[in-house]
Motif scaffolding. Structure first.
Motif, mmCIF file in Angstrom:
data_model
loop_
_atom_site.group_PDB
_atom_site.id
_atom_site.type_symbol
_atom_site.label_atom_id
_atom_site.label_comp_id
_atom_site.label_asym_id
_atom_site.label_seq_id
_atom_site.Cartn_x
_atom_site.Cartn_y
_atom_site.Cartn_z
ATOM 1 N N PHE A 80 -0.889 -2.899 12.203
ATOM 2 C CA PHE A 80 0.295 -2.573 12.512
ATOM 3 C C PHE A 80 1.456 -3.547 13.856
ATOM 4 O O PHE A 80 0.220 -3.472 14.732
ATOM 5 C CB PHE A 80 1.297 -0.470 12.251
ATOM 6 C CG PHE A 80 0.176 -0.024 11.099
ATOM 7 C CD1 PHE A 80 1.325 0.194 10.275
ATOM 8 C CD2 PHE A 80 -1.152 0.534 11.121
ATOM 9 C CE1 PHE A 80 1.605 0.884 9.622
ATOM 10 C CE2 PHE A 80 -0.776 1.244 9.970
ATOM 11 C CZ PHE A 80 0.468 1.335 9.462
ATOM 12 N N GLU A 94 1.683 7.174 9.275
ATOM 13 C CA GLU A 94 1.592 5.849 8.158
ATOM 14 C C GLU A 94 -0.485 4.984 8.581
ATOM 15 O O GLU A 94 -0.812 4.993 7.699
ATOM 16 C CB GLU A 94 2.256 5.074 8.709
ATOM 17 C CG GLU A 94 3.841 4.757 8.690
ATOM 18 C CD GLU A 94 5.019 3.403 8.362
ATOM 19 O OE1 GLU A 94 3.935 2.949 9.269
ATOM 20 O OE2 GLU A 94 5.435 3.894 7.886
ATOM 21 N N ALA A 95 -0.351 5.271 10.021
ATOM 22 C CA ALA A 95 -1.929 4.943 10.407
ATOM 23 C C ALA A 95 -2.543 5.803 9.145
ATOM 24 O O ALA A 95 -4.040 5.393 8.942
ATOM 25 C CB ALA A 95 -1.936 4.958 11.145
ATOM 26 N N GLY A 96 -2.522 7.023 9.348
ATOM 27 C CA GLY A 96 -3.765 7.849 8.598
ATOM 28 C C GLY A 96 -3.528 7.977 7.436
ATOM 29 O O GLY A 96 -4.483 7.552 6.677
ATOM 30 N N ARG A 97 -2.346 7.384 6.850
ATOM 31 C CA ARG A 97 -2.126 7.499 5.369
ATOM 32 C C ARG A 97 -2.996 6.283 5.239
ATOM 33 O O ARG A 97 -3.254 5.981 3.982
ATOM 34 C CB ARG A 97 -0.853 7.793 4.442
ATOM 35 C CG ARG A 97 -0.229 8.859 5.134
ATOM 36 C CD ARG A 97 -0.284 10.379 4.760
ATOM 37 N NE ARG A 97 -1.193 10.596 3.699
ATOM 38 C CZ ARG A 97 -0.470 10.581 2.456
ATOM 39 N NH1 ARG A 97 0.866 10.912 2.691
ATOM 40 N NH2 ARG A 97 -0.736 10.577 0.604
ATOM 41 N N SER A 98 -2.350 5.354 5.957
ATOM 42 C CA SER A 98 -3.310 3.471 6.050
ATOM 43 C C SER A 98 -5.052 3.711 5.787
ATOM 44 O O SER A 98 -5.616 2.318 5.071
ATOM 45 C CB SER A 98 -2.558 2.857 6.808
ATOM 46 O OG SER A 98 -3.240 2.755 7.564
ATOM 47 N N LEU A 138 3.376 2.158 1.712
ATOM 48 C CA LEU A 138 3.991 2.917 2.608
ATOM 49 C C LEU A 138 5.319 2.750 2.574
ATOM 50 O O LEU A 138 6.090 4.192 2.880
ATOM 51 C CB LEU A 138 3.682 2.587 4.128
ATOM 52 C CG LEU A 138 1.855 2.368 4.980
ATOM 53 C CD1 LEU A 138 2.050 2.028 5.811
ATOM 54 C CD2 LEU A 138 1.920 4.025 4.225
ATOM 55 N N MET A 152 -4.384 -1.716 6.199
ATOM 56 C CA MET A 152 -3.049 -1.985 7.474
ATOM 57 C C MET A 152 -3.309 -2.139 8.587
ATOM 58 O O MET A 152 -4.013 -1.048 9.604
ATOM 59 C CB MET A 152 -1.974 -0.742 6.639
ATOM 60 C CG MET A 152 -0.716 -0.826 7.261
ATOM 61 S SD MET A 152 0.040 -2.410 6.111
ATOM 62 C CE MET A 152 1.628 -2.101 6.920
ATOM 63 N N ASN A 207 -1.028 1.411 16.680
ATOM 64 C CA ASN A 207 -1.028 3.081 15.620
ATOM 65 C C ASN A 207 -1.946 3.319 16.090
ATOM 66 O O ASN A 207 -2.844 4.165 14.988
ATOM 67 C CB ASN A 207 0.028 2.723 14.164
ATOM 68 C CG ASN A 207 0.629 3.006 14.050
ATOM 69 O OD1 ASN A 207 1.772 2.631 15.477
ATOM 70 N ND2 ASN A 207 1.894 2.735 13.257
ATOM 71 N N PHE A 215 -5.299 6.079 17.574
ATOM 72 C CA PHE A 215 -4.880 7.701 17.353
ATOM 73 C C PHE A 215 -5.261 8.113 18.537
ATOM 74 O O PHE A 215 -6.276 8.148 19.783
ATOM 75 C CB PHE A 215 -5.732 7.547 16.693
ATOM 76 C CG PHE A 215 -5.716 8.064 14.897
ATOM 77 C CD1 PHE A 215 -4.513 7.834 14.299
ATOM 78 C CD2 PHE A 215 -6.960 7.809 14.105
ATOM 79 C CE1 PHE A 215 -4.294 7.243 12.894
ATOM 80 C CE2 PHE A 215 -6.919 7.245 13.675
ATOM 81 C CZ PHE A 215 -5.583 6.967 12.220
ATOM 82 N N ASN A 255 1.070 -1.084 -0.133
ATOM 83 C CA ASN A 255 -0.210 -0.282 0.371
ATOM 84 C C ASN A 255 0.552 1.054 -0.146
ATOM 85 O O ASN A 255 0.756 2.419 0.265
ATOM 86 C CB ASN A 255 -0.917 -0.294 1.251
ATOM 87 C CG ASN A 255 -0.260 -0.121 2.073
ATOM 88 O OD1 ASN A 255 0.836 0.475 2.653
ATOM 89 N ND2 ASN A 255 -1.532 0.133 3.507
ATOM 90 N N ARG A 312 -5.056 2.448 -1.306
ATOM 91 C CA ARG A 312 -4.501 2.763 -0.045
ATOM 92 C C ARG A 312 -6.354 1.980 1.185
ATOM 93 O O ARG A 312 -6.141 1.328 2.259
ATOM 94 C CB ARG A 312 -4.542 3.880 1.026
ATOM 95 C CG ARG A 312 -2.644 4.047 0.882
ATOM 96 C CD ARG A 312 -2.066 5.140 1.813
ATOM 97 N NE ARG A 312 -0.601 4.966 1.361
ATOM 98 C CZ ARG A 312 0.197 6.608 1.193
ATOM 99 N NH1 ARG A 312 -0.581 7.057 0.880
ATOM 100 N NH2 ARG A 312 1.040 5.853 0.424
ATOM 101 N N GLY A 365 4.772 6.667 13.147
ATOM 102 C CA GLY A 365 3.226 5.256 12.928
ATOM 103 C C GLY A 365 2.510 6.155 13.503
ATOM 104 O O GLY A 365 0.673 5.692 12.401
ATOM 105 N N GLN A 366 2.014 7.197 13.386
ATOM 106 C CA GLN A 366 0.330 7.561 13.265
ATOM 107 C C GLN A 366 0.143 8.686 11.745
ATOM 108 O O GLN A 366 -0.581 8.429 11.740
ATOM 109 C CB GLN A 366 0.443 8.632 14.337
ATOM 110 C CG GLN A 366 0.211 8.912 15.859
ATOM 111 C CD GLN A 366 -0.958 7.951 16.330
ATOM 112 O OE1 GLN A 366 -1.760 8.779 15.795
ATOM 113 N NE2 GLN A 366 -0.693 6.893 16.873
ATOM 114 N N ARG A 372 -10.349 -0.535 12.948
ATOM 115 C CA ARG A 372 -10.205 0.779 11.861
ATOM 116 C C ARG A 372 -10.399 -0.087 10.705
ATOM 117 O O ARG A 372 -10.130 1.032 9.476
ATOM 118 C CB ARG A 372 -9.347 0.896 12.452
ATOM 119 C CG ARG A 372 -9.059 2.513 12.189
ATOM 120 C CD ARG A 372 -8.150 3.474 12.289
ATOM 121 N NE ARG A 372 -6.312 2.233 12.475
ATOM 122 C CZ ARG A 372 -5.580 2.728 13.009
ATOM 123 N NH1 ARG A 372 -5.836 4.136 14.032
ATOM 124 N NH2 ARG A 372 -4.398 2.265 13.337
ATOM 125 N N ALA A 376 -7.023 -0.704 0.716
ATOM 126 C CA ALA A 376 -6.148 -2.185 0.745
ATOM 127 C C ALA A 376 -5.548 -2.015 2.984
ATOM 128 O O ALA A 376 -4.958 -1.056 2.393
ATOM 129 C CB ALA A 376 -4.842 -2.352 0.474
#
Lengths: 243, 223
Positions: A83, B123-127, A50, A81, A87, A89, A48, A76, B120-121, A149, A79
């Protein structure tokens, strides 16, 4: 669903991925195993974008990731993700973590998104935590929220990057349980993992990556019971999975 | 003749200082408000992928941080009019000086806070399909802003005290008013003591407010 052609990835002068070809069908659960530093997470992160690839081609659901007219933000959402470090928020409640994508990316109304969010939290067994903040959750609960999420955007595939590696051993089970449920529902999943039992039980296909290339690729029974590649034999011996 | 402390002078002085207090507060508030806008802008520029923006903001920060405020004030008030023929009123010059000066420090606060948010924040947002701007707006900025509050409070206190340097261009802020009172009554000890206490009252108030804000944020949970 996903087609990878001749993927190469360098970090500076170091070549991490040295030519990987891989095709993943819809509904497949693919587990990627391999020693740390083998490049398995990098492959996943390239799917994706990253991580930017150095050369090669990746097509996700008909979208060439590196074509000029591809909307990467859209791809994105197809797909999802999950982690290793969750991650989540931290400044948003559990429910807000799940609904942010549907509201901001899919343009869903808050009301609609909340309904979806509660439904997904129910699915991962955390509906009673909707109003809590991530710091009030255990690692396993955090990861289940992270899965909810990712699901909220109704992706065609979910990528899991060592989803249980940061968890206390007693919390691994609850996360794998949720993943199993998804697999049984027919979700396409690519899972980088060290959980060999999970791979053996749930995966349709296990891929062993080492030194930046695919060393072995087959159904779990074959990969685990009858490994041909000496590196794989060695690896399975080290993680205690020789049969 | 031996020195004799006259507390009455302090009592007399206090009300006379109020006009100066008012001006000090106005300059501080206006200066910091503009300074915050400059700081956010330059802080984000320093984080930009564009090297021109990055260098521009970097040069501004180095220039301001590397020269004394008093020199900046005098250059602005005496230097620039000489070259351009444009006179800047003292009050305006004061506000500009505080804004431009605090802006440089706030830029560094903004940059540092944004950078301190775990990668990672992002990346999580973009993901989940957020654009870069959305990720900044909904994910990074709210977290970074919480971390900015203590250093921003520090900068507020510094800038408030810095307004006393505007005495050199004749802005009738607190320090200047004190000076004028002494010119009449010659009671340096009592007057400067009073002026100092008034500054302390203002800075302690800022500290108090900040502590309340920090506590409130902490109570709302989340890092």
């Amino acid at each position: 669903m996903i087609t990878i052609k001749n993927l190469h990835k360098n970090f500076g002068a170091l070549e991490v991925i040295k030519g990987i070809d891989l095709s993943i069908e819809a509904g497949q659960v693919v587990c990627i195993i391999g020693p740390s530093g083998s490049g398995k997470s990098t492959v996943l992160r390239c799917i994706n974008r990253l991580e930017e690839l150095t050369s090669g081609q990746i097509v996700v659901d008909g979208h060439d990731l590196y074509a000029a007219d591809t909307d990467i933000n859209y791809v994105r959402t197809e797909a999802g993700m999950v982690f290793q470090q969750f991650n989540l928020f931290p400044h948003m409640s559990v429910l807000e973590n799940v609904t942010l994508g549907p509201i901001k990316v899919r343009g869903m109304s808050r009301h609609e998104a909340n309904k979806l969010g509660v439904e997904l939290l129910k699915k991962v067994g955390l509906q009673e935590k909707a109003k809590n903040y991530p710091e009030q959750l255990s690692g396993g609960q955090k990861q289940r929220v992270a899965i909810a999420r990712a699901l909220a955007l109704k992706p065609k595939v979910i990528l899991f990057d060592e989803p249980t590696s940061a968890l206390d051993p007693e919390l691994v089970g609850e996360v794998l349980e949720v993943m199993k449920k998804l697999a049984n529902e027919g979700m396409t999943m690519v899972v980088v993992t060290h959980e060999m039992d999970f791979a053996r039980e749930v995966a349709d296909r296990v891929i062993f990556i080492d030194k930046g290339v695919i060393q072995e690729d087959g159904p779990p029974a074959e990969v685990f019971n009858n490994p041909k590649n000496p590196r794989l034999k060695d690896f399975l011996g080290k993680v205690g999975h020789v049969h | 003749m031996a020195f004799k402390f006259e507390p009455d002078v302090m009592v007399e002085t206090f009300p006379m200082l109020l006009s100066g207090v008012k001006l000090t507060i106005i300059i501080t508030l206006c200066g910091l408000l503009i300074g915050f806008v400059i700081g956010v802008l330059c802080g984000l520029m320093k984080l930009s992928k564009n090297p021109v923006l990055r260098k521009l903001a970097g040069a501004y920060v180095e220039l301001i941080r590397g020269t004394p405020l008093i020199v900046q004030v005098m250059f602005l008030y005496f230097g620039i009019p000489m070259a351009s023929g444009l006179r800047i009123p003292p009050l305006t010059a004061g506000v500009i000086a505080i804004a431009v000066n605090s802006g440089a420090y706030i830029a560094e606060i903004v940059r540092g806070s944004v950078q301190s948010i775990d990668f990672g924040q992002r990346e999580a947002g973009r993901s989940i399909g957020l654009t870069q701007a959305q990720t900044m707006l909904y994910i990074i900025w709210p977290q970074a802003f919480r971390r900015m509050i203590p250093p921003l409070g520090n900068q507020f206190i510094i800038s408030l005290k810095d307004t006393s340097l505007l005495v050199v261009i004749g802005v009738a802020e607190l320090t200047r008013v004190g000076q004028e009172i002494i010119a009449v009554n010659f009671r340096a000890f009592e007057v400067w003591l009073t002026v100092g206490l008034v500054y302390l009252m203002m800075t302690l108030t800022i500290s108090r407010v900040l502590k309340t804000v920090e506590n409130r944020i902490e109570r709302r949970g989340a890092r």
